[in-house]
Design an enzyme around this catalytic site. Structure first.
Site, short mmCIF file in Angstrom:
data_model
loop_
_atom_site.label_atom_id
_atom_site.label_comp_id
_atom_site.label_asym_id
_atom_site.label_seq_id
_atom_site.Cartn_x
_atom_site.Cartn_y
_atom_site.Cartn_z
N HIS A 156 51.40 52.44 122.80
CA HIS A 156 51.83 51.54 121.73
C HIS A 156 53.15 52.02 121.14
O HIS A 156 53.34 52.01 119.93
CB HIS A 156 50.75 51.46 120.65
N THR A 157 54.06 52.44 121.99
CA THR A 157 55.35 52.95 121.53
C THR A 157 56.08 51.89 120.72
O THR A 157 56.20 50.75 121.15
CB THR A 157 56.22 53.36 122.73
#
Length: 521
Positions: free
Chosen positions: A459-460
């Site tokens: 979930h950068t």
């Protein structure tokens, strides 16, 4: 609602378009579709292949091996002592639809307070009341339209029609430990245990490419160039005028009369900006790039959710064929009752799940299942920086997982809770003992386990955040500060990571970006 498999029409490159969108993932597909529907002439550039009609991309149960495969960029998080010097891979989609074409197909927007926190962080007009209509616009929810959900949108969203027994057991076991069952984690309340929302339809992945792009592939005002990798941006005075990209070994330049939209994701959007001279001046000069615009926030504020992968259990019998995405349900709860919203999240795994290091420490050869658990209100912040100036140059990508002691303590609590779930009556017919870890842990042992098992939800986000201060990269209408004609429509603009998977927020961002662009046109 199955859709016939289409093809991308061959279109000769033109010199100019109204808009150029770079990147076809969750945000890029959404903004492209809305601009095309409005009649704009749009060029969409995607570095990967079309990926249309590829069985392994369509199969919901087969998504895990797609990481490190032909449709993945192959990025890594740099090691730190906090994770025992391990390198952690970050699956990122290199294909039409971006990461929505290789991810776990989870559609989850988190808590309303997540977006109110964006507003408090300087993203004016991004509170929950502002963004909810755009979430609804994305959706074709199986339950139909309501105050909280949308119907008729491009992305089909369904719950499992036949959940695996392990997914149902997780919901029941959480209820035994005092966590409420909820009908819909994207409804009025996300605290509790529920069946997951999936971008799956008729047993197949429903990616952003399928939902947003397939219906307009033949539109005369859309040109899609796959296997076209952007190299740099060209400016005239203070305006971004063109993008240079390479396709089939040939360098091409395309101009945009109204705007260029970066939607390459939270890794490649800042990378392209830096390669084009936009970033922290000292960092640019260090790798020999001339400064076009001094924006020190480019590549900073990197955030991700740390995942403990995973608590593994021996099973009393084989689990049978994998259903859905190999999960099927979720639990969201608070590590302490005083918290305003859930900060911990767990999900089932219909089989074994472990980092390579964890798999090397424990015997996972027997029939088993797992529960993954993560911190969705993580405090640690990291950065991204280029180590060289050339195309494809290496990067240092650092989330600083577990750097904040409070993050580690929350995960210690989470691991303890998940191990308690296995002892409930809901798992009585499945649980045959602990596999990894091998049994109850004291705090020191739990910390060692977490450091070895720490992975990423991929979930950068946050590397080109919205805001009004000097560290912000885009303004509240997603325009790059100090540059005309250049916008961002992906998870890099997120100022504070929401307590959810980032596919839904990134899609919402793409929807809003299109409105901003059309209002200004």
């Amino acid at each position: 609602m199955p859709t016939a498999t289409p093809t991308i029409p061959r279109r000769s490159p033109k010199r100019g378009y109204d808009f150029i969108v770079i990147g076809s993932g969750s945000g890029g597909a959404a903004v492209t579709r809305r601009l095309v529907d409005a009649g704009a002439d749009v060029l969409l550039l995607e570095a990967g292949t079309a990926g249309i009609g590829i069985a392994e991309l369509d199969d919901p149960a087969g998504w895990v091996p797609l990481g490190r495969g032909a449709y993945d960029w192959g990025y890594d998080y740099a090691p730190t002592d906090h994770v025992m010097g391990r390198t952690i891979g970050i699956p990122r989609g290199r294909v039409l639809g971006g990461s929505s074409s290789i991810n776990a197909m989870m559609w989850y927007r988190g808590h309303a307070a997540d977006y109110d926190a964006w507003e408090e962080a300087g993203a004016r007009g991004w509170g929950f009341a502002d963004v909810l209509p755009y979430f609804k616009r994305c959706e074709d929810w199986e339950g139909g339209e309501s105050e909280w959900r949308g119907a008729g949108g491009p992305l089909r969203i369904e719950r499992s029609p036949d959940p695996h027994a392990i997914a149902l057991a997780l919901i029941e076991s959480a209820a035994e430990l005092g966590i409420a069952r909820i009908d819909d984690p994207n409804g009025a309340q996300n605290e509790g245990a529920a069946l997951s929302n999936f971008n799956i339809c008729s047993g197949k992945r429903w990616s952003s490419a399928r939902g947003y792009l397939w219906p307009v592939l033949n539109a005369e005002n859309l040109a899609i160039m796959t296997e076209a990798e952007a190299q740099s941006l060209r400016f005239e005075a203070n305006r971004c005028k063109a993008v240079r990209y390479v396709r089939a070994g040939i360098a091409v330049e395309a101009e945009a009369a109204q705007g260029i939209i970066l939607a390459l994701g939270a890794i490649d959007t800042p990378r392209l900006l830096i390669m084009s001279g936009i970033g922290e001046p000292g960092d640019l000069r260090r790798i020999g790039i001339s400064v076009k615009a001094a924006l020190p926030g480019v590549g900073r504020n990197l955030q991700d959710h740390p995942l403990v992968r995973a608590i593994n259990f021996r099973a009393q019998r084989p689990l049978g064929p994998v259903r859905d995405n190999g999960g099927g349900s979720m639990v969201n709860w608070k590590s302490h009752p005083s918290l305003a919203q859930p900060n911990l999240h767990a999900f089932p795994v219909q089989g074994r799940s472990a980092t390579p290091e964890l798999a090397g420490q424990y015997d996972l050869s027997a029939d088993g299942f797992a529960i993954g658990v993560g911190l969705m209100r993580s405090r640690s912040r990291g950065y991204l920086r280029l180590l060289d100036a050339g195309p494809g140059a290496p990067m240092e990508i650092q989330p600083n997982f577990l750097a904040e002691p409070a993050d580690l303590q929350d995960l210690v609590d989470a691991v303890s809770f998940v191990m308690e779930l296995a002892h409930t009556s809901a798992f009585r017919d499945w649980f045959a003992g602990f596999a990894a870890p091998g049994g109850k842990l004291d705090r020191r042992q739990a910390i060692a386990f977490i450091r070895s098992a720490c992975s990423t939800f991929f979930h950068t986000c946050g590397t080109c955040r919205i805001g009004e201060d000097e560290g912000a990269v885009v303004d509240s209408r997603l325009a790059i500060r100090g540059i005309e004609g250049l916008h961002v429509a992906d998870a890099s603009v997120i100022p504070v990571i929401p307590s959810c998977n980032t596919h839904a927020p990134a899609t919402m961002i793409g929807e809003r970006a299109a409105d901003f662009l059309l209002q200004a046109a």
